[in-house]
Design a protein around this motif. Structure first.
Motif, PDB file in Angstrom:
ATOM      1  N   PHE A  39     -38.228  -0.185   5.075  1.00  0.00           N
ATOM      2  CA  PHE A  39     -36.998   0.169   4.359  1.00  0.00           C
ATOM      3  C   PHE A  39     -36.003   0.815   5.314  1.00  0.00           C
ATOM      4  CE2 PHE A  39     -34.312   3.226   2.275  1.00  0.00           C
ATOM      5  CZ  PHE A  39     -33.857   2.569   1.146  1.00  0.00           C
ATOM      6  N   LEU A  40     -36.477   1.795   6.081  1.00  0.00           N
ATOM      7  CA  LEU A  40     -35.557   2.514   6.968  1.00  0.00           C
ATOM      8  C   LEU A  40     -35.066   1.609   8.100  1.00  0.00           C
ATOM      9  CD1 LEU A  40     -34.344   5.362   6.983  1.00  0.00           C
ATOM     10  CD2 LEU A  40     -35.812   5.844   8.923  1.00  0.00           C
ATOM     11  N   LYS A  41     -35.959   0.749   8.601  1.00  0.00           N
ATOM     12  CA  LYS A  41     -35.525  -0.196   9.648  1.00  0.00           C
ATOM     13  C   LYS A  41     -34.385  -1.068   9.128  1.00  0.00           C
ATOM     14  CE  LYS A  41     -39.934  -0.699  12.111  1.00  0.00           C
ATOM     15  NZ  LYS A  41     -41.144  -1.549  12.214  1.00  0.00           N
ATOM     16  N   ASP A  42     -34.527  -1.540   7.877  1.00  0.00           N
ATOM     17  CA  ASP A  42     -33.453  -2.353   7.288  1.00  0.00           C
ATOM     18  C   ASP A  42     -32.164  -1.540   7.166  1.00  0.00           C
ATOM     19  OD1 ASP A  42     -34.738  -4.760   6.942  1.00  0.00           O
ATOM     20  OD2 ASP A  42     -35.492  -4.263   4.950  1.00  0.00           O
ATOM     21  N   ALA A  43     -32.302  -0.313   6.658  1.00  0.00           N
ATOM     22  CA  ALA A  43     -31.103   0.513   6.446  1.00  0.00           C
ATOM     23  C   ALA A  43     -30.384   0.782   7.775  1.00  0.00           C
ATOM     24  CB  ALA A  43     -31.495   1.832   5.768  1.00  0.00           C
ATOM     25  N   LEU A  44     -31.157   0.981   8.826  1.00  0.00           N
ATOM     26  CA  LEU A  44     -30.552   1.340  10.118  1.00  0.00           C
ATOM     27  C   LEU A  44     -29.989   0.145  10.884  1.00  0.00           C
ATOM     28  CD1 LEU A  44     -33.250   3.877  11.452  1.00  0.00           C
ATOM     29  CD2 LEU A  44     -30.993   4.440  10.529  1.00  0.00           C
ATOM     30  N   THR A  45     -30.617  -1.026  10.715  1.00  0.00           N
ATOM     31  CA  THR A  45     -30.280  -2.113  11.652  1.00  0.00           C
ATOM     32  C   THR A  45     -29.887  -3.448  11.025  1.00  0.00           C
ATOM     33  OG1 THR A  45     -32.566  -2.913  11.829  1.00  0.00           O
ATOM     34  CG2 THR A  45     -31.913  -1.149  13.345  1.00  0.00           C
ATOM     35  N   ALA A  46     -30.154  -3.673   9.730  1.00  0.00           N
ATOM     36  CA  ALA A  46     -29.978  -5.035   9.181  1.00  0.00           C
ATOM     37  C   ALA A  46     -28.550  -5.541   9.335  1.00  0.00           C
ATOM     38  CB  ALA A  46     -30.409  -5.087   7.719  1.00  0.00           C
ATOM     39  N   TYR A  47     -27.556  -4.659   9.137  1.00  0.00           N
ATOM     40  CA  TYR A  47     -26.177  -5.153   9.304  1.00  0.00           C
ATOM     41  C   TYR A  47     -25.996  -5.713  10.720  1.00  0.00           C
ATOM     42  CZ  TYR A  47     -21.338  -5.637  10.304  1.00  0.00           C
ATOM     43  OH  TYR A  47     -20.158  -6.197  10.723  1.00  0.00           O
ATOM     44  N   PHE A  48     -26.437  -4.962  11.697  1.00  0.00           N
ATOM     45  CA  PHE A  48     -26.139  -5.306  13.092  1.00  0.00           C
ATOM     46  C   PHE A  48     -26.920  -6.546  13.555  1.00  0.00           C
ATOM     47  CE2 PHE A  48     -25.598  -0.788  12.371  1.00  0.00           C
ATOM     48  CZ  PHE A  48     -24.286  -0.612  12.780  1.00  0.00           C
ATOM     49  N   THR A  49     -28.183  -6.635  13.186  1.00  0.00           N
ATOM     50  CA  THR A  49     -28.976  -7.781  13.649  1.00  0.00           C
ATOM     51  C   THR A  49     -28.661  -9.048  12.853  1.00  0.00           C
ATOM     52  OG1 THR A  49     -30.803  -7.136  12.187  1.00  0.00           O
ATOM     53  CG2 THR A  49     -30.924  -6.396  14.486  1.00  0.00           C
ATOM     54  N   ASP A  50     -28.338  -8.888  11.566  1.00  0.00           N
ATOM     55  CA  ASP A  50     -28.235 -10.073  10.714  1.00  0.00           C
ATOM     56  C   ASP A  50     -26.795 -10.490  10.405  1.00  0.00           C
ATOM     57  OD1 ASP A  50     -30.899  -9.498  10.763  1.00  0.00           O
ATOM     58  OD2 ASP A  50     -31.098  -9.055   8.629  1.00  0.00           O
ATOM     59  N   HIS A  51     -25.848  -9.562  10.577  1.00  0.00           N
ATOM     60  CA  HIS A  51     -24.464  -9.883  10.191  1.00  0.00           C
ATOM     61  C   HIS A  51     -23.459  -9.754  11.333  1.00  0.00           C
ATOM     62  CE1 HIS A  51     -25.542 -10.201   5.926  1.00  0.00           C
ATOM     63  NE2 HIS A  51     -26.376  -9.212   6.185  1.00  0.00           N
ATOM     64  N   ARG A  77     -15.194  -3.382   7.608  1.00  0.00           N
ATOM     65  CA  ARG A  77     -15.853  -4.660   7.282  1.00  0.00           C
ATOM     66  C   ARG A  77     -17.366  -4.464   7.202  1.00  0.00           C
ATOM     67  NH1 ARG A  77     -14.217  -8.620  11.586  1.00  0.00           N
ATOM     68  NH2 ARG A  77     -16.077  -7.847  12.601  1.00  0.00           N
ATOM     69  N   MET A  78     -17.893  -3.621   8.108  1.00  0.00           N
ATOM     70  CA  MET A  78     -19.326  -3.340   8.098  1.00  0.00           C
ATOM     71  C   MET A  78     -19.749  -2.723   6.767  1.00  0.00           C
ATOM     72  SD  MET A  78     -21.446  -0.590  10.372  1.00  0.00           S
ATOM     73  CE  MET A  78     -21.159   0.786   9.280  1.00  0.00           C
ATOM     74  N   TRP A  79     -18.998  -1.713   6.293  1.00  0.00           N
ATOM     75  CA  TRP A  79     -19.360  -1.050   5.039  1.00  0.00           C
ATOM     76  C   TRP A  79     -19.284  -2.005   3.854  1.00  0.00           C
ATOM     77  CZ3 TRP A  79     -22.459   2.652   4.707  1.00  0.00           C
ATOM     78  CH2 TRP A  79     -22.492   3.669   5.646  1.00  0.00           C
ATOM     79  N   LYS A  80     -18.241  -2.865   3.857  1.00  0.00           N
ATOM     80  CA  LYS A  80     -18.108  -3.836   2.768  1.00  0.00           C
ATOM     81  C   LYS A  80     -19.361  -4.720   2.712  1.00  0.00           C
ATOM     82  CE  LYS A  80     -13.696  -4.730   2.417  1.00  0.00           C
ATOM     83  NZ  LYS A  80     -12.480  -5.380   2.899  1.00  0.00           N
ATOM     84  N   CYS A  81     -19.762  -5.189   3.864  1.00  0.00           N
ATOM     85  CA  CYS A  81     -20.943  -6.051   3.939  1.00  0.00           C
ATOM     86  C   CYS A  81     -22.196  -5.269   3.544  1.00  0.00           C
ATOM     87  CB  CYS A  81     -21.071  -6.604   5.362  1.00  0.00           C
ATOM     88  SG  CYS A  81     -22.548  -7.572   5.620  1.00  0.00           S
ATOM     89  N   PHE A  82     -22.327  -4.050   4.041  1.00  0.00           N
ATOM     90  CA  PHE A  82     -23.514  -3.242   3.744  1.00  0.00           C
ATOM     91  C   PHE A  82     -23.629  -3.003   2.242  1.00  0.00           C
ATOM     92  CE2 PHE A  82     -25.871   0.699   3.193  1.00  0.00           C
ATOM     93  CZ  PHE A  82     -26.993   0.463   3.972  1.00  0.00           C
ATOM     94  N   LEU A  83     -22.509  -2.615   1.624  1.00  0.00           N
ATOM     95  CA  LEU A  83     -22.549  -2.253   0.203  1.00  0.00           C
ATOM     96  C   LEU A  83     -22.812  -3.457  -0.691  1.00  0.00           C
ATOM     97  CD1 LEU A  83     -19.605   0.325   0.104  1.00  0.00           C
ATOM     98  CD2 LEU A  83     -22.061   0.803   0.026  1.00  0.00           C
ATOM     99  N   THR A  84     -22.310  -4.635  -0.305  1.00  0.00           N
ATOM    100  CA  THR A  84     -22.455  -5.793  -1.197  1.00  0.00           C
ATOM    101  C   THR A  84     -23.688  -6.634  -0.866  1.00  0.00           C
ATOM    102  OG1 THR A  84     -21.018  -7.088   0.244  1.00  0.00           O
ATOM    103  CG2 THR A  84     -19.974  -6.009  -1.646  1.00  0.00           C
ATOM    104  N   ARG A  85     -24.100  -6.689   0.409  1.00  0.00           N
ATOM    105  CA  ARG A  85     -25.151  -7.635   0.782  1.00  0.00           C
ATOM    106  C   ARG A  85     -26.462  -6.988   1.209  1.00  0.00           C
ATOM    107  NH1 ARG A  85     -22.370 -12.311   4.218  1.00  0.00           N
ATOM    108  NH2 ARG A  85     -24.401 -13.251   3.802  1.00  0.00           N
ATOM    109  N   ILE A  86     -26.444  -5.700   1.545  1.00  0.00           N
ATOM    110  CA  ILE A  86     -27.679  -5.056   2.010  1.00  0.00           C
ATOM    111  C   ILE A  86     -28.157  -3.990   1.028  1.00  0.00           C
ATOM    112  CG2 ILE A  86     -28.722  -3.705   3.886  1.00  0.00           C
ATOM    113  CD1 ILE A  86     -26.738  -5.085   5.796  1.00  0.00           C
ATOM    114  N   LEU A  87     -27.243  -3.120   0.599  1.00  0.00           N
ATOM    115  CA  LEU A  87     -27.642  -1.995  -0.254  1.00  0.00           C
ATOM    116  C   LEU A  87     -28.323  -2.411  -1.564  1.00  0.00           C
ATOM    117  CD1 LEU A  87     -27.678   1.099  -0.360  1.00  0.00           C
ATOM    118  CD2 LEU A  87     -25.487   0.986  -1.561  1.00  0.00           C
TER     119      LEU A  87
END
Ligand SMILES: CC(C)(COP(=O)(O)OP(=O)(O)OC[C@H]1O[C@@H](n2cnc3c(N)ncnc32)[C@H](O)[C@@H]1OP(=O)(O)O)[C@@H](O)C(=O)NCCC(=O)NCCS
Length: 215
Positions: A39-51, A77-87
């Motif tokens: 969970f924490l790995k996703d929260a910390l890195t998923a935007y950067f590695t996947d988007h 743009r990062m926050w928009k993506c994080f809030l809609t596609r990761i969170l």
């Protein structure tokens, strides 16, 4: 030590995630403050590695991934993506897996909520002048050999070439603060955070650094 910096590739994903987890608390493991490694790995890195993988590089020391730098050229743009596609996925997993009931997680979130209400979490908004952000971490045992400097120079060259206006970062580490000053960053804000009280044995500093890349 033979240091080589190269662009991130999908095969580096697990190594990068592991380093992010192992260095999350001022260079030490997230085990001290959180339960739920994936969970924490996703929260910390998923935007950067996947988007935004085009803004990520790894440093290999003697052929082994020893560290990384990950960036977002436009934080909004990062926050928009994080809030809609990761969170949404993270929240579902947090509830489904029972992580919400783990003692250290409850303690952390209680500390964050208390910090929010006390005003401790407030920091000025520097996003207009410094729209890009970065995170950098090197494995314990491989620090101080030049990998961090090589990584930051790589990211700065590319971001400058691409016309990024300004870049900023937050760190809780005093050694990290020295490193960023040496690399030309200016201290924009200094505060204290209480939500790691248990894990770190007291309040920790929070430094926000910035670097203007265009006048
Ligand atoms: C901060 C960090 C990215 C620097 O990368 P690095 O590869 O260790 O640094 P370099 O070898 O390129 O540069 C060395 C300089 O960095 C600083 N530094 C920061 N942390 C250091 C460490 N643990 N060991 C040695 N140097 C460190 C020193 O100022 C050093 O300068 P000096 O050699 O003149 O004393 C890395 O040490 C690290 O990941 N630390 C733990 C996590 C962290 O603080 N991350 C910061 C972002 S949140």
């Amino acid at each position: 030590m033979n240091i080589a910096v190269r662009p991130y590739k999908p095969a580096d994903r697990e190594a990068l995630r592991q380093i992010a987890y192992d260095t999350a608390l001022m260079g030490r493991s997230a085990d001290a403050f959180f339960q739920g490694e994936e969970f924490l790995k996703d929260a910390l890195t998923a935007y950067f590695t996947d988007h935004e993988p085009q803004s990520a590089w790894v440093a290999e020391v003697d052929g082994v991934v020893a560290g990384y730098i990950i960036g977002a050229r436009d934080e909004s743009r990062m926050w928009k993506c994080f809030l809609t596609r990761i969170l949404p996925g993270l929240l579902a997993e947090f509830l489904r897996s029972g992580l919400i009931f783990k003692v250290s997680n409850c303690r952390l979130f209680k500390g964050i909520i208390a910090g929010w209400f006390s005003g401790e979490l407030h920091a000025p908004d520097f996003s207009a002048e410094y729209p890009a952000v970065l995170h950098i971490n090197i494995k314990d045992g491989m620090r101080g050999a030049g990998a961090g400097t090589a990584l930051i120079n790589t990211l700065l060259d590319v971001f400058r070439r691409d016309g990024v206006r300004g870049l900023r970062l937050a760190t809780m580490s005093d050694k990290g603060a020295t490193f960023f000053r040496k690399n030309g960053f200016t201290l924009l804000f200094e505060g204290k955070r209480s939500y790691f009280n248990e894990a770190a044995g007291g309040k920790v500093p929070l430094y926000i650094f910035g670097l203007k890349m265009k006048p």
